[in-house]
Design an enzyme around this catalytic site. Structure first.
Site, PDB file in Angstrom:
ATOM      1  N   LYS A 219       2.429  -3.290   6.441  1.00 39.06           N
ATOM      2  CA  LYS A 219       2.522  -3.862   5.054  1.00 39.06           C
ATOM      3  C   LYS A 219       4.299  -3.078   5.366  1.00 39.06           C
ATOM      4  CE  LYS A 219      -1.331  -4.585   3.323  1.00 39.06           C
ATOM      5  NZ  LYS A 219      -0.758  -5.890   3.121  1.00 39.06           N
TER       6      LYS A 219
ATOM      7  N   SER B 258       0.975  -1.489   0.096  1.00 40.20           N
ATOM      8  CA  SER B 258       0.334   0.230   0.314  1.00 40.20           C
ATOM      9  C   SER B 258       0.467   1.154   0.226  1.00 40.20           C
ATOM     10  CB  SER B 258      -0.652  -0.487   1.479  1.00 40.20           C
ATOM     11  OG  SER B 258      -0.934   1.627   1.444  1.00 40.20           O
TER      12      SER B 258
ATOM     13  N   TYR C  46      -2.015  -1.011  11.069  1.00 36.59           N
ATOM     14  CA  TYR C  46      -2.500  -2.527   9.862  1.00 36.59           C
ATOM     15  C   TYR C  46      -1.197  -1.863   8.644  1.00 36.59           C
ATOM     16  CZ  TYR C  46      -3.829  -2.119   4.935  1.00 36.59           C
ATOM     17  OH  TYR C  46      -3.390  -1.702   3.629  1.00 36.59           O
TER      18      TYR C  46
HETATM   19  P1  NAD Z   1     -11.448  -7.268   1.172  1.00 37.54           P
HETATM   20  O1  NAD Z   1     -11.625  -6.932   3.066  1.00 37.54           O
HETATM   21  O2  NAD Z   1     -12.053  -7.344   0.815  1.00 37.54           O
HETATM   22  O3  NAD Z   1     -10.802  -8.604   0.954  1.00 37.54           O
HETATM   23  C1  NAD Z   1      -9.991  -9.488   1.246  1.00 37.54           C
HETATM   24  C2  NAD Z   1      -9.324 -11.204   1.527  1.00 37.54           C
HETATM   25  O4  NAD Z   1      -9.470 -11.975   2.756  1.00 37.54           O
HETATM   26  C3  NAD Z   1     -10.916 -10.980   2.069  1.00 37.54           C
HETATM   27  O5  NAD Z   1     -11.970 -11.703   1.505  1.00 37.54           O
HETATM   28  C4  NAD Z   1     -11.334 -12.209   3.648  1.00 37.54           C
HETATM   29  O6  NAD Z   1     -11.985 -12.589   3.938  1.00 37.54           O
HETATM   30  C5  NAD Z   1      -9.823 -12.591   2.812  1.00 37.54           C
HETATM   31  N1  NAD Z   1      -9.159 -13.034   4.489  1.00 37.54           N
HETATM   32  C6  NAD Z   1      -8.902 -12.118   5.402  1.00 37.54           C
HETATM   33  N2  NAD Z   1      -8.401 -12.684   6.487  1.00 37.54           N
HETATM   34  C7  NAD Z   1      -7.678 -13.862   5.790  1.00 37.54           C
HETATM   35  C8  NAD Z   1      -7.096 -15.355   6.352  1.00 37.54           C
HETATM   36  N3  NAD Z   1      -6.457 -14.963   6.886  1.00 37.54           N
HETATM   37  N4  NAD Z   1      -7.064 -16.289   5.650  1.00 37.54           N
HETATM   38  C9  NAD Z   1      -7.985 -16.365   4.477  1.00 37.54           C
HETATM   39  N5  NAD Z   1      -8.093 -15.149   3.735  1.00 37.54           N
HETATM   40  C10 NAD Z   1      -8.866 -14.543   4.750  1.00 37.54           C
HETATM   41  O7  NAD Z   1      -9.825  -6.450   0.598  1.00 37.54           O
HETATM   42  P2  NAD Z   1      -9.567  -5.322  -0.342  1.00 37.54           P
HETATM   43  O8  NAD Z   1      -9.347  -4.349  -0.635  1.00 37.54           O
HETATM   44  O9  NAD Z   1      -9.068  -6.451  -1.607  1.00 37.54           O
HETATM   45  O10 NAD Z   1      -7.401  -5.660  -0.118  1.00 37.54           O
HETATM   46  C11 NAD Z   1      -6.957  -6.917  -0.469  1.00 37.54           C
HETATM   47  C12 NAD Z   1      -5.204  -6.582  -0.119  1.00 37.54           C
HETATM   48  O11 NAD Z   1      -5.403  -5.439  -0.210  1.00 37.54           O
HETATM   49  C13 NAD Z   1      -5.351  -6.759   1.027  1.00 37.54           C
HETATM   50  O12 NAD Z   1      -3.904  -6.774   1.673  1.00 37.54           O
HETATM   51  C14 NAD Z   1      -4.697  -4.524   1.553  1.00 37.54           C
HETATM   52  O13 NAD Z   1      -4.493  -5.004   2.615  1.00 37.54           O
HETATM   53  C15 NAD Z   1      -3.964  -4.354   0.590  1.00 37.54           C
HETATM   54  N6  NAD Z   1      -4.492  -3.007  -0.357  1.00 37.54           N
HETATM   55  C16 NAD Z   1      -6.200  -2.766   0.053  1.00 37.54           C
HETATM   56  C17 NAD Z   1      -6.109  -1.677  -0.402  1.00 37.54           C
HETATM   57  C18 NAD Z   1      -8.101  -1.007  -0.152  1.00 37.54           C
HETATM   58  O14 NAD Z   1      -7.975   0.176  -0.616  1.00 37.54           O
HETATM   59  N7  NAD Z   1      -8.058  -1.734  -1.003  1.00 37.54           N
HETATM   60  C19 NAD Z   1      -5.145  -0.474  -0.782  1.00 37.54           C
HETATM   61  C20 NAD Z   1      -4.058  -0.595  -0.382  1.00 37.54           C
HETATM   62  C21 NAD Z   1      -3.745  -2.037   0.149  1.00 37.54           C
HETATM   63  N1  UFG Z   2     -13.216  10.831   3.226  1.00 35.13           N
HETATM   64  C1  UFG Z   2     -13.675  11.343   3.854  1.00 35.13           C
HETATM   65  N2  UFG Z   2     -15.517  11.026   4.235  1.00 35.13           N
HETATM   66  C2  UFG Z   2     -15.240   9.556   4.379  1.00 35.13           C
HETATM   67  C3  UFG Z   2     -13.966   8.745   3.956  1.00 35.13           C
HETATM   68  C4  UFG Z   2     -13.467   9.026   3.233  1.00 35.13           C
HETATM   69  O1  UFG Z   2     -13.819  12.365   3.571  1.00 35.13           O
HETATM   70  O2  UFG Z   2     -15.846   8.751   4.912  1.00 35.13           O
HETATM   71  C5  UFG Z   2     -11.850  11.519   2.436  1.00 35.13           C
HETATM   72  C6  UFG Z   2     -10.715  10.920   3.196  1.00 35.13           C
HETATM   73  O3  UFG Z   2     -10.333  11.920   4.671  1.00 35.13           O
HETATM   74  C7  UFG Z   2      -9.315  10.604   2.085  1.00 35.13           C
HETATM   75  C8  UFG Z   2      -9.735  10.083   1.303  1.00 35.13           C
HETATM   76  O4  UFG Z   2     -11.306  11.088   1.718  1.00 35.13           O
HETATM   77  O5  UFG Z   2      -9.602  12.148   2.470  1.00 35.13           O
HETATM   78  C9  UFG Z   2      -9.629   9.115   0.601  1.00 35.13           C
HETATM   79  O6  UFG Z   2      -9.773   8.239   2.433  1.00 35.13           O
HETATM   80  P1  UFG Z   2      -9.997   6.877   1.909  1.00 35.13           P
HETATM   81  O7  UFG Z   2     -10.730   6.325   3.397  1.00 35.13           O
HETATM   82  O8  UFG Z   2     -11.308   6.320   1.046  1.00 35.13           O
HETATM   83  O9  UFG Z   2      -8.954   6.499   2.036  1.00 35.13           O
HETATM   84  P2  UFG Z   2      -7.239   6.167   2.095  1.00 35.13           P
HETATM   85  O10 UFG Z   2      -6.007   7.220   1.514  1.00 35.13           O
HETATM   86  O11 UFG Z   2      -7.113   7.253   3.588  1.00 35.13           O
HETATM   87  O12 UFG Z   2      -6.343   4.388   2.860  1.00 35.13           O
HETATM   88  C10 UFG Z   2      -7.194   3.890   2.058  1.00 35.13           C
HETATM   89  C11 UFG Z   2      -6.938   2.767   2.205  1.00 35.13           C
HETATM   90  C12 UFG Z   2      -5.829   2.177   3.303  1.00 35.13           C
HETATM   91  C13 UFG Z   2      -4.896   2.128   2.595  1.00 35.13           C
HETATM   92  C14 UFG Z   2      -4.922   3.795   1.384  1.00 35.13           C
HETATM   93  C15 UFG Z   2      -3.112   4.058   0.786  1.00 35.13           C
HETATM   94  O13 UFG Z   2      -8.024   2.731   3.408  1.00 35.13           O
HETATM   95  O14 UFG Z   2      -6.105   1.141   4.145  1.00 35.13           O
HETATM   96  O15 UFG Z   2      -5.886   3.944   1.026  1.00 35.13           O
HETATM   97  O16 UFG Z   2      -4.151   2.044  -0.443  1.00 35.13           O
HETATM   98  F1  UFG Z   2      -3.582   2.438   2.758  1.00 35.13           F
END
Ligand code: NAD
Ligand code: UFG
Length: 340
Positions: free
Chosen positions: A154, A125, A150
């Site tokens: 990473k 991330s 969290y």
């Molecule tokens: P998500 O929660 O939708 O998907 C994660 C999946 O992993 C889920 O289906 C959950 O059930 C499964 N899981 C969690 N723990 C498990 C375990 N112990 N065993 C088996 N399955 C398990 O999340 P996502 O948004 O698809 O994110 C996927 C990856 O990308 C994560 O590693 C997250 O940290 C990373 N990531 C996400 C974002 C974002 O904004 N969505 C940003 C940066 C990084």
């Molecule tokens: N925001 C609002 N209102 C809300 C939710 C978010 O104003 O209800 C704003 C936040 O303050 C931020 C922007 O929208 O400025 C984006 O917020 P998100 O929570 O959607 O995303 P972040 O950038 O905070 O973080 C996300 C994931 C993290 C990940 C990161 C980088 O939540 O896990 O992107 O990939 F690490």
């Protein structure tokens, strides 16, 4: 046909990546413990690709089950999405995050060594960069002290992979640092399904427009940005999914230049919260209720990716616009809620 294990493959980014892998002829097996996803995602994947991936409900924290899976399956590569991802929850329950995000990674890497599995892709991330010193952010920007457990998982995960690769030349890994994934598959058969109140901007917007939430809180309009709201790099989840396939092909084709590489995955363009709100209103034709409230603790002012390395070395760049992403997120929300 190469068999790829997608952990967390029923989750948001994982499910879109399963579809992208299937479309390029990979045989996919999914492991998920359904802690943040539903079994019905398999139906959505099958609806799009015509193929139901193999699925095993396994909790990757249970080492014996992980060991047993790899004894039964010959795997050519792993894309490891499974993790817990709620920043606030990680502050309240850090050990849950360290156990789920780190133990699972260690168990998988042990199996890579045990079974000589060479190809490993990890979901990282842009949170590792913290508040950046310069924009756009390149992969060589310093990793800053994590703002949450969290985020720390990473950083530690990347260190675990780097250390393992440095002593195991058979293993090759790519860590993909995602910026802000949004949107859904254009079919609206799969998308983001947050449990409870959404923490992220776009699902909060679509749930507000669908009438599930009263209004969106915009966290701060007094940042040092053109309109005062925070800036992020919002990337369409379908573009993000495709980058995983390209990264996997790079490893399989041995085109990597070292056995541990890092790539930013973003669009290279920053958008403010208020720009996202305006764009959503335009593509959906809905008026969104929102109010400006105080800043959210831990938010950085602005982050967006320098995408040069991914463009040049992966030969990948985003194809879809933020408007397309918002429109697909809205179609998905309407489908889930049974709205026209
Ligand atoms: P998500 O929660 O939708 O998907 C994660 C999946 O992993 C889920 O289906 C959950 O059930 C499964 N899981 C969690 N723990 C498990 C375990 N112990 N065993 C088996 N399955 C398990 O999340 P996502 O948004 O698809 O994110 C996927 C990856 O990308 C994560 O590693 C997250 O940290 C990373 N990531 C996400 C974002 C974002 O904004 N969505 C940003 C940066 C990084
Ligand atoms: N925001 C609002 N209102 C809300 C939710 C978010 O104003 O209800 C704003 C936040 O303050 C931020 C922007 O929208 O400025 C984006 O917020 P998100 O929570 O959607 O995303 P972040 O950038 O905070 O973080 C996300 C994931 C993290 C990940 C990161 C980088 O939540 O896990 O992107 O990939 F690490």
């Amino acid at each position: 046909m190469k068999k790829i294990l997608v952990t967390g493959g029923l989750g948001y980014i994982g499910s879109h990546t399963v579809v992208a892998l299937q479309s390029k002829g990979f045989d996919v097996v999914v492991i998920d413990n359904l802690s943040n996803s539903e079994l019905s995602v398999l139906d959505g994947i099958e609806e799009i690709s015509g193929t139901r991936p193999d699925f095993e409900e396994i909790d990757l924290r249970v080492k014996e089950d992980v060991v047993s899976f790899f004894k039964r399956n010959k795997i050519d590569g792993i894309i490891h999405f499974a993790a817990s991802k709620a920043v606030g929850e990680s502050v309240e329950n850090p050990l849950l995050y360290y156990e789920n995000n780190l133990n699972t990674l260690v168990y998988l890497l042990q199996q890579c060594q045990e079974h000589s599995i060479r190809n490993f892709i990890f979901s990282s991330s842009c949170t590792v960069y913290g508040e950046p010193d310069t924009l756009p952010i390149t992969e060589s920007a310093p990793v800053k002290e994590a703002l949450s457990p969290y985020g720390n998982t990473k950083q530690i995960s990347e260190e675990i992979i780097r250390d393992t690769c440095s002593v195991d030349s058979n293993l090759q890994s790519i860590s993909l640092r995602y910026f802000n994934p949004i949107g859904a598959h254009e079919s609206a058969a799969i998308g983001e399904l947050p449990k409870g109140t959404p923490q992220n901007l776009v699902p909060y917007i679509t749930q507000t427009a669908a009438g599930l939430r009263k209004e969106l809180s915009v966290f701060g309009d007094d940042y040092h940005t053109p309109d005062g709201s925070c800036i992020r790099d919002y990337i369409h989840v379908v573009d993000l999914a495709e980058a995983h396939v390209v990264a996997l092909q790079r490893l399989i084709g041995e085109k990597n230049t070292s056995n541990f590489e890092i790539f930013n995955l973003g669009t290279g363009r920053g958008s403010s919260v208020l720009e996202v709100v305006n764009a959503f209103e335009k593509v959906s034709g809905e008026k969104l209720n929102y109010k400006i409230v105080d800043r959210r603790a831990g938010d950085v002012t602005a982050v967006y990716a320098d995408t040069q390395k991914a463009n040049d070395e992966l030969g990948w760049k985003t194809k879809k616009t933020m408007e397309e992403a918002l429109s697909s997120a809205w179609s998905w929300e309407k489908k889930v809620r049974g709205l026209k």
